[in-house]
Design a protein around this motif. Sequence first.
Motif, mmCIF file in Angstrom:
data_model
loop_
_atom_site.group_PDB
_atom_site.id
_atom_site.type_symbol
_atom_site.label_atom_id
_atom_site.label_comp_id
_atom_site.label_asym_id
_atom_site.label_seq_id
_atom_site.Cartn_x
_atom_site.Cartn_y
_atom_site.Cartn_z
ATOM 1 N N VAL A 174 0.844 -1.190 0.000
ATOM 2 C CA VAL A 174 0.000 0.000 0.000
ATOM 3 C C VAL A 174 0.882 1.243 0.000
ATOM 4 C CG1 VAL A 174 -1.869 1.200 1.183
ATOM 5 C CG2 VAL A 174 -1.744 -1.288 1.281
ATOM 6 N N GLY A 175 0.530 2.205 -0.838
ATOM 7 C CA GLY A 175 1.309 3.424 -1.000
ATOM 8 C C GLY A 175 1.157 4.413 0.140
ATOM 9 N N ARG A 176 1.638 5.609 -0.100
ATOM 10 C CA ARG A 176 1.654 6.672 0.908
ATOM 11 C C ARG A 176 0.254 7.222 1.165
ATOM 12 N NH1 ARG A 176 6.748 8.653 1.583
ATOM 13 N NH2 ARG A 176 6.009 10.705 2.217
ATOM 14 N N ASN A 177 0.051 7.679 2.402
ATOM 15 C CA ASN A 177 -1.143 8.425 2.807
ATOM 16 C C ASN A 177 -2.446 7.665 2.579
ATOM 17 O OD1 ASN A 177 0.737 10.427 3.309
ATOM 18 N ND2 ASN A 177 0.373 11.419 1.350
ATOM 19 N N CYS A 178 -2.480 6.411 2.930
ATOM 20 C CA CYS A 178 -3.710 5.622 2.832
ATOM 21 C C CYS A 178 -4.542 5.842 4.087
ATOM 22 C CB CYS A 178 -3.366 4.147 2.691
ATOM 23 S SG CYS A 178 -4.807 3.079 2.566
#
Length: 144
Positions: free
Chosen positions: A56-60
């Motif tokens: 999962v990427g950034r700022n989830c």
Amino acid sequence: MTNCLTKFVWLPYKAWIKYRFYKESVRLEFSIPLNCFEPGLSIARYGTITIGNAKVGRNCRLQEGVNIGSTGRGKTAATIGDNVFIGTGAKIIGDIAIADDCVIGANSVVVKSITEKGITVAGVPAKKVSSNNSAPYIDSRLDH
């Protein structure tokens, strides 16, 4: 935590951190593997959250009741982009990809890849419902 502090002197500290992580995950009812989220993870409320072998990427931002996992045939779960909002009770199943700046609606079931950036999907199975992106749901201070 497991991908840093590699010197021998840090082993007791890493063991303590893993123990605390386990105790808190039991208390708060979540199952999230180490190192699957980039910086900026936001969990709005504690509750049953189960994450499989996802990237999962950034700022989830996760709401309660979210499940991200693989199918019975696969071992890898979804790859999710940056600035994604996942609503209450959403299920993301299988080795799929979700583009950046997307919104997954509450109680949606996502079983196919979402390749278009900045859209909202909802329903069972999830389909595009609007071109609204995740900007209102992600804290703007995290972008810096």
